[in-house]
Design a protein around this motif. Sequence first.
Motif, short mmCIF file in Angstrom:
data_model
loop_
_atom_site.label_atom_id
_atom_site.label_comp_id
_atom_site.label_asym_id
_atom_site.label_seq_id
_atom_site.Cartn_x
_atom_site.Cartn_y
_atom_site.Cartn_z
N ALA A 217 0.84 -1.21 0.00
CA ALA A 217 0.00 0.00 0.00
C ALA A 217 0.87 1.25 0.00
O ALA A 217 0.57 2.23 -0.70
N GLY A 218 1.95 1.24 0.76
CA GLY A 218 2.87 2.36 0.72
C GLY A 218 3.52 2.52 -0.63
O GLY A 218 3.74 3.65 -1.11
N SER A 219 3.83 1.41 -1.31
CA SER A 219 4.42 1.47 -2.64
C SER A 219 3.46 2.10 -3.64
O SER A 219 3.88 2.85 -4.52
N LEU A 220 2.17 1.80 -3.51
CA LEU A 220 1.18 2.41 -4.41
C LEU A 220 1.15 3.93 -4.24
O LEU A 220 1.02 4.66 -5.23
N ALA A 221 1.28 4.40 -3.00
CA ALA A 221 1.32 5.84 -2.79
C ALA A 221 2.59 6.44 -3.39
O ALA A 221 2.56 7.55 -3.96
N LEU A 222 3.69 5.73 -3.29
CA LEU A 222 4.94 6.23 -3.87
C LEU A 222 4.89 6.22 -5.40
O LEU A 222 5.52 7.06 -6.05
N VAL A 223 4.14 5.28 -5.97
CA VAL A 223 4.00 5.23 -7.43
C VAL A 223 3.35 6.51 -7.95
O VAL A 223 3.77 7.07 -8.97
N VAL A 224 2.32 6.98 -7.23
CA VAL A 224 1.64 8.21 -7.64
C VAL A 224 2.61 9.39 -7.67
O VAL A 224 2.52 10.28 -8.52
N LEU A 225 3.57 9.40 -6.75
CA LEU A 225 4.54 10.49 -6.69
C LEU A 225 5.67 10.32 -7.70
O LEU A 225 6.27 11.31 -8.14
N MET A 226 6.00 9.09 -8.06
CA MET A 226 7.12 8.84 -8.97
C MET A 226 6.75 9.07 -10.43
O MET A 226 7.59 9.53 -11.21
N ILE A 227 5.55 8.73 -10.81
CA ILE A 227 5.17 8.74 -12.23
C ILE A 227 5.41 10.09 -12.90
O ILE A 227 6.03 10.15 -13.97
N PRO A 228 4.92 11.22 -12.35
CA PRO A 228 5.14 12.48 -13.07
C PRO A 228 6.61 12.85 -13.24
O PRO A 228 7.00 13.39 -14.28
N THR A 229 7.44 12.56 -12.24
CA THR A 229 8.87 12.86 -12.36
C THR A 229 9.51 12.02 -13.46
O THR A 229 10.31 12.52 -14.27
N VAL A 230 9.18 10.74 -13.50
CA VAL A 230 9.73 9.86 -14.53
C VAL A 230 9.25 10.28 -15.91
O VAL A 230 10.04 10.33 -16.88
N VAL A 231 7.97 10.62 -16.03
CA VAL A 231 7.43 11.00 -17.34
C VAL A 231 8.09 12.26 -17.85
O VAL A 231 8.54 12.32 -19.01
N ARG A 232 8.18 13.28 -17.02
CA ARG A 232 8.72 14.55 -17.49
C ARG A 232 10.22 14.45 -17.81
O ARG A 232 10.68 14.98 -18.83
N SER A 233 10.98 13.78 -16.98
CA SER A 233 12.41 13.65 -17.25
C SER A 233 12.67 12.82 -18.50
O SER A 233 13.49 13.18 -19.35
N ALA A 234 11.96 11.71 -18.64
CA ALA A 234 12.14 10.86 -19.83
C ALA A 234 11.67 11.59 -21.09
O ALA A 234 12.29 11.48 -22.15
N GLU A 235 10.60 12.36 -20.97
CA GLU A 235 10.09 13.09 -22.13
C GLU A 235 11.10 14.12 -22.63
O GLU A 235 11.35 14.24 -23.84
N GLU A 236 11.72 14.85 -21.71
CA GLU A 236 12.71 15.84 -22.11
C GLU A 236 13.94 15.20 -22.72
O GLU A 236 14.52 15.72 -23.67
N MET A 237 14.36 14.06 -22.18
CA MET A 237 15.54 13.37 -22.73
C MET A 237 15.25 12.80 -24.12
O MET A 237 16.11 12.85 -25.01
N LEU A 238 14.06 12.29 -24.33
CA LEU A 238 13.71 11.75 -25.65
C LEU A 238 13.62 12.86 -26.69
O LEU A 238 13.94 12.64 -27.86
N LYS A 239 13.20 14.05 -26.27
CA LYS A 239 13.13 15.16 -27.21
C LYS A 239 14.51 15.62 -27.65
O LYS A 239 14.65 16.22 -28.73
#
Length: 359
Positions: A217-239
């Motif tokens: 359950a704690g991991s699920l809460a951490l997933v919500v916090l990790m996803i936007p950081t991973v998406v934005r950083s990976a998106e900028e690197m792919l660009k």
Amino acid sequence: MSTATVPEPTVPGPANPGEDRLNLRGETLPRFVPPVVAAGSLVVALLIYLLTPMDSEIQIVLMAALIFVVAMTAISTRVEGRRRARDRFATTLVYGTFLLALIPLVAVLASVISKGASRLDISFLTHSMNGIGARDSGGGIYHAIIGTVEQVLIASAIAVPFGLLVAIYLVEYGRGRISRTISFFVDVLTGLPSIIAGLFVLAFWILALGQGFSGFAGSLALVVLMIPTVVRSAEEMLKLVPNELREAGYALGVPKWRTILRVVVPTALPGIVTGVMLAVARVSGETAPVLLTVFGTNLINANPFSGEQSSLPLYIYSQAGQPQQFAIDRAWAAALVLIIIIMVLNLIARLFAGRNRLK
């Protein structure tokens, strides 16, 4: 027969001939001048500190930095000219702000190391808090280390592939309203307070579905916090990957998905790994989500899917709230261990990215 004389070309001079005459001769300050000025600025700041009601060491540093910038700019203007003085002013300002930004980081690290190293030993790393009270000098963080490692690994296993796929879609395939909607929700999640993620998992997973407190359950809460950081950083690197690499793959008849998998992603992998480690570092120190979902325990629980579990941020929070010095010392030592774990994870990620860099 007369010969015509061709006038020699004239080089226009500066509007104010005396303004940059020293600069035209190429005079520069000797290398010993900046250290001497820095030492003098520090002495003047110390005198001001002693003669005025200033009561903070930080004020000495700021005063010395201000005096140094003003003095170096004035000396450079007199010797080197206005143009080089402006350049030296900008350079000094950049280096000064960089050093000032390092002060909080160095202060935090020095404080944690000085206060936590004395309590850190093998016994502290291999024992739990089972049967240990706040007034007891024993106890350790073994159960908290297990909980933190398992919760962060589970959260990373869910958030990193999902976030990377979302970033690939936004950069390579996303067009129109769907892409804009996804980007909007990613931006919203980026500024989401961590306690909101914990409340969401608490209300949905624990209360509505009746799953109970657990490390998962704690991991699920951490997933919500990790996803936007991973998406934005990976998106900028792919660009940042040049389109020529994609076009070269298409020209050879390679399918788009294979070009992305074998060319685009490996090229951006170092930056992606850095973004992932930023996300891991962020969630590793979160207290509010695990406080609401993991709940905490003094016992060793290696099963994140059943029963309450502990974590290092939760352990630090509980021990730092105790009035006894033994508990506060344990909190400082646990904070030092948490910093070491994050540094080791960053080192492993750097080595992995370096080995898998596209040649």
